[in-house]
Design a protein around this motif. Structure first.
Motif, PDB file in Angstrom:
ATOM      1  N   PHE A   1      -3.219 -13.355   8.733  1.00 31.73           N
ATOM      2  CA  PHE A   1      -3.271 -13.830   7.357  1.00 31.73           C
ATOM      3  C   PHE A   1      -2.346 -15.019   7.104  1.00 31.73           C
ATOM      4  O   PHE A   1      -2.410 -15.631   6.040  1.00 31.73           O
ATOM      5  N   SER A   2      -1.492 -15.333   8.079  1.00 27.88           N
ATOM      6  CA  SER A   2      -0.603 -16.484   7.890  1.00 27.88           C
ATOM      7  C   SER A   2      -1.393 -17.792   7.870  1.00 27.88           C
ATOM      8  O   SER A   2      -0.887 -18.827   7.444  1.00 27.88           O
ATOM      9  N   LYS A   3      -2.640 -17.735   8.339  1.00 28.53           N
ATOM     10  CA  LYS A   3      -3.466 -18.940   8.344  1.00 28.53           C
ATOM     11  C   LYS A   3      -3.946 -19.302   6.935  1.00 28.53           C
ATOM     12  O   LYS A   3      -4.424 -20.392   6.698  1.00 28.53           O
ATOM     13  N   TYR A   4      -3.849 -18.323   6.044  1.00 32.69           N
ATOM     14  CA  TYR A   4      -4.326 -18.564   4.682  1.00 32.69           C
ATOM     15  C   TYR A   4      -3.164 -18.953   3.779  1.00 32.69           C
ATOM     16  O   TYR A   4      -2.037 -18.505   3.949  1.00 32.69           O
TER      17      TYR A   4
ATOM     18  N   MET B   1       0.838  -1.195   0.000  1.00 31.87           N
ATOM     19  CA  MET B   1       0.000   0.000   0.000  1.00 31.87           C
ATOM     20  C   MET B   1       0.869   1.241   0.000  1.00 31.87           C
ATOM     21  O   MET B   1       1.791   1.351   0.787  1.00 31.87           O
ATOM     22  N   LYS B   2       0.574   2.210  -0.877  1.00 29.58           N
ATOM     23  CA  LYS B   2       1.359   3.431  -0.903  1.00 29.58           C
ATOM     24  C   LYS B   2       1.114   4.235   0.362  1.00 29.58           C
ATOM     25  O   LYS B   2       0.004   4.332   0.850  1.00 29.58           O
ATOM     26  N   HIS B   3       2.179   4.858   0.860  1.00 31.11           N
ATOM     27  CA  HIS B   3       2.006   5.736   1.996  1.00 31.11           C
ATOM     28  C   HIS B   3       1.255   6.975   1.548  1.00 31.11           C
ATOM     29  O   HIS B   3       1.377   7.425   0.431  1.00 31.11           O
ATOM     30  N   PHE B   4       0.491   7.552   2.459  1.00 31.90           N
ATOM     31  CA  PHE B   4      -0.189   8.805   2.160  1.00 31.90           C
ATOM     32  C   PHE B   4       0.819   9.939   2.240  1.00 31.90           C
ATOM     33  O   PHE B   4       1.937   9.781   2.706  1.00 31.90           O
ATOM     34  N   ASN B   5       0.380  11.101   1.803  1.00 30.71           N
ATOM     35  CA  ASN B   5       1.222  12.292   1.893  1.00 30.71           C
ATOM     36  C   ASN B   5       1.047  12.911   3.271  1.00 30.71           C
ATOM     37  O   ASN B   5       0.008  13.450   3.597  1.00 30.71           O
ATOM     38  N   PHE B   6       2.093  12.828   4.077  1.00 26.88           N
ATOM     39  CA  PHE B   6       1.947  13.252   5.457  1.00 26.88           C
ATOM     40  C   PHE B   6       2.607  14.589   5.758  1.00 26.88           C
ATOM     41  O   PHE B   6       2.757  14.968   6.913  1.00 26.88           O
ATOM     42  N   LEU B   7       3.011  15.319   4.734  1.00 27.03           N
ATOM     43  CA  LEU B   7       3.588  16.641   4.983  1.00 27.03           C
ATOM     44  C   LEU B   7       2.588  17.603   5.579  1.00 27.03           C
ATOM     45  O   LEU B   7       2.954  18.658   6.063  1.00 27.03           O
TER      46      LEU B   7
ATOM     47  N   THR C   1      -6.012  -6.205   3.782  1.00 26.54           N
ATOM     48  CA  THR C   1      -5.556  -7.242   2.858  1.00 26.54           C
ATOM     49  C   THR C   1      -4.100  -7.586   3.169  1.00 26.54           C
ATOM     50  O   THR C   1      -3.354  -6.744   3.685  1.00 26.54           O
ATOM     51  N   PRO C   2      -3.657  -8.798   2.855  1.00 23.32           N
ATOM     52  CA  PRO C   2      -2.317  -9.245   3.247  1.00 23.32           C
ATOM     53  C   PRO C   2      -1.190  -8.463   2.598  1.00 23.32           C
ATOM     54  O   PRO C   2      -0.081  -8.424   3.125  1.00 23.32           O
ATOM     55  N   GLU C   3      -1.454  -7.806   1.446  1.00 24.80           N
ATOM     56  CA  GLU C   3      -0.360  -7.089   0.775  1.00 24.80           C
ATOM     57  C   GLU C   3      -0.102  -5.711   1.371  1.00 24.80           C
ATOM     58  O   GLU C   3       0.840  -5.027   0.977  1.00 24.80           O
ATOM     59  N   MET C   4      -0.945  -5.278   2.302  1.00 29.55           N
ATOM     60  CA  MET C   4      -0.718  -3.980   2.946  1.00 29.55           C
ATOM     61  C   MET C   4       0.584  -4.016   3.740  1.00 29.55           C
ATOM     62  O   MET C   4       0.896  -4.986   4.418  1.00 29.55           O
ATOM     63  N   GLU C   5       1.333  -2.906   3.653  1.00 25.94           N
ATOM     64  CA  GLU C   5       2.647  -2.856   4.299  1.00 25.94           C
ATOM     65  C   GLU C   5       2.656  -1.993   5.555  1.00 25.94           C
ATOM     66  O   GLU C   5       3.510  -2.160   6.412  1.00 25.94           O
ATOM     67  N   ASP C   6       1.739  -1.068   5.648  1.00 31.52           N
ATOM     68  CA  ASP C   6       1.753  -0.092   6.730  1.00 31.52           C
ATOM     69  C   ASP C   6       1.038  -0.661   7.960  1.00 31.52           C
ATOM     70  O   ASP C   6      -0.180  -0.780   7.994  1.00 31.52           O
ATOM     71  N   GLU C   7       1.804  -1.036   8.982  1.00 29.35           N
ATOM     72  CA  GLU C   7       1.227  -1.690  10.166  1.00 29.35           C
ATOM     73  C   GLU C   7       0.240  -0.783  10.884  1.00 29.35           C
ATOM     74  O   GLU C   7      -0.785  -1.241  11.392  1.00 29.35           O
TER      75      GLU C   7
END
Length: 435
Positions: free
Chosen positions: A280-283, A1-7, A402-408
């Motif tokens: 998601f490791s269960k899948y 997932m792309k990070h949002f613009n946090f400026l 979803t499992p592909e999301m990177e931002d915890e």
């Protein structure tokens, strides 16, 4: 997932203390006039298409254009464009500058609108329409950087990229070569799916490659237009460097303690299970194999690649960048930048992206826990979520984890929203609206 613009948080402390006037999007009469203006412009454009093309290609082009034009009119009616005089008058002054310096019909015919989208982006539509996202005001530091994006889009217009791209797709769809290939696939008794997938992949890769070349062409022509205006050469590259940073800005981090602080209410104590994230490791996803390369589908080359291409083609851009001057806080651009920063949460809500809107709302409230405006806004936003959940439309406004999301942090936040029940949402809404 792309990070949002946090400026936006760089300016957050000053925004509400200045009590900036919210953007006005409720001017029904102005929107009605704008709709009429664009309907007339579209009729003229469609008439040109009808005269220029024949047969099935003409019919398909007309159908596609009419559909996209109807969608565009709906975006105006849904108040997705900013008609606030502060922005429209500023855009008018920019158009005057472009007309004066460039002296070309390609500029005078260009209609520029500002969208509520927070992403720092712009796009050019067939029919001489340029849409600038309000995110560019937040992300850039001066008018010259904004003009560099406008010149880039003018490059697309002068090269007729939007029209040519659509014509290329329609022509391909009606080509005898493609029809013959499809007939061959239909006649096959085995391997139809693989053949069809290979054909689709080749078409997608080809289109992506063409669009990447078009981006570089628009960069080059846009830079020539920018230079013709007598603007600092370095500002064109500065804009690209800033956009390059967009994907590498560290994400907001909202931790459990923050949720406990904001949502441990006297009548509804905080529950640890609200922050439980699905495992998601269960899948088993190992059966899935990536068959289409995301990199091959990109229509925009990586910004570093675009910067290197410009430096290769224009030797003066290899000079060291001049240190950027101090931001002119008295400029109209800066004043609009502050307004754009103030409107981030509202923009997400107006575009019905409640999930992201509330995420930013929470993050700002963590930084400004005594800000009554932010508290009331949080209550209003949770009320929107409550109504959506009650109407079984929650997934329309809040993304699934979803499992592909990177931002915890964002995964934790989405899990929090999905784990709340109706009563819990209503209690949070009532608490912040009453306090």
């Amino acid at each position: 997932m792309k990070h949002f613009n946090f400026l936006i948080f760089l300016f957050a402390p000053m925004l509400f203390s200045q009590e900036l006037t919210p953007i006005d999007t409720a001017d029904f009469a102005t929107r009605k006039m704008l709709v009429a203006e664009y309907k007339t412009a579209f009729e003229i454009f469609n008439d040109k298409i009808n005269k220029k093309h024949k047969g099935r290609i003409k019919r398909e082009l007309r159908d596609i254009y009419e559909f996209s034009q109807e969608e565009f009119i709906r975006t105006i009616e849904k108040r997705e464009f900013i008609l606030d005089a502060r922005f429209t008058e500023y855009i008018s002054t920019l158009s005057d500058k472009l007309n004066t310096k460039l002296n070309t019909n390609d500029v005078s015919d260009f209609k520029i609108l500002v969208s509520r989208s927070n992403n720092p982006n712009a796009y050019c539509m067939p029919g001489d329409i340029l849409v600038i996202n309000i995110g560019l005001f937040r992300f850039f530091n001066n008018e010259e950087q904004l003009l560099s994006v406008i010149c880039h889009e003018l490059g697309h217009k002068q090269l007729r990229h939007p029209e040519n791209t659509l014509l290329s797709k329609v022509t391909l769809n009606n080509s005898e070569a493609l029809k013959a290939r499809l007939r061959n696939i239909e006649r096959k008794k085995v391997g139809q799916n693989d053949e069809a997938f290979a054909l689709m992949k080749n078409i997608l890769y080809s289109e992506g490659g063409k669009r990447r070349i078009e981006e570089q062409q628009a960069d080059s022509l846009g830079y020539l237009l920018f230079r013709k205006m007598g603007l600092p050469n370095s500002s064109f590259l500065e804009a690209l460097y800033l956009l390059k940073e967009f994907d590498s800005i560290p994400s907001i981090e909202i931790v459990q303690k923050d949720y406990e602080t904001l949502f441990d209410l006297s009548e509804q104590p905080f529950k640890d299970q609200w922050l439980e994230v699905e495992d998601f490791s269960k899948y088993n996803y190992s059966f899935y194999k990536e068959k289409i390369s995301a990199d091959s589908l990109k229509t925009h080359p990586e910004l570093e690649e675009r910067i290197l291409k410009l430096k290769k083609d224009f030797s003066e851009l290899n000079n060291p960048l001049i240190p950027e001057p101090k931001i002119d806080t008295s400029s109209t651009f800066y004043k609009l930048k502050l307004v754009a920063n103030q409107e981030v949460i509202t923009n997400y809500i107006e575009k019905e992206d409640y999930g992201k809107g509330i995420y930013f709302n929470i993050a700002r409230l963590i930084d400004e826990p005594k800000n009554d405006y932010l508290k009331k806004l949080l209550g209003q936003n949770f009320l929107l979520l409550y109504e959506a959940k009650k109407q079984y439309t929650f997934n329309k406004y809040v993304a699934y984890v979803t499992p592909e999301m990177e931002d915890e942090s964002y995964i934790r936040y989405l899990s929090f929203l999905w784990n709340l029940n109706l009563d819990e949402m209503k209690n949070i809404s009532d608490y912040y609206l009453q306090n």
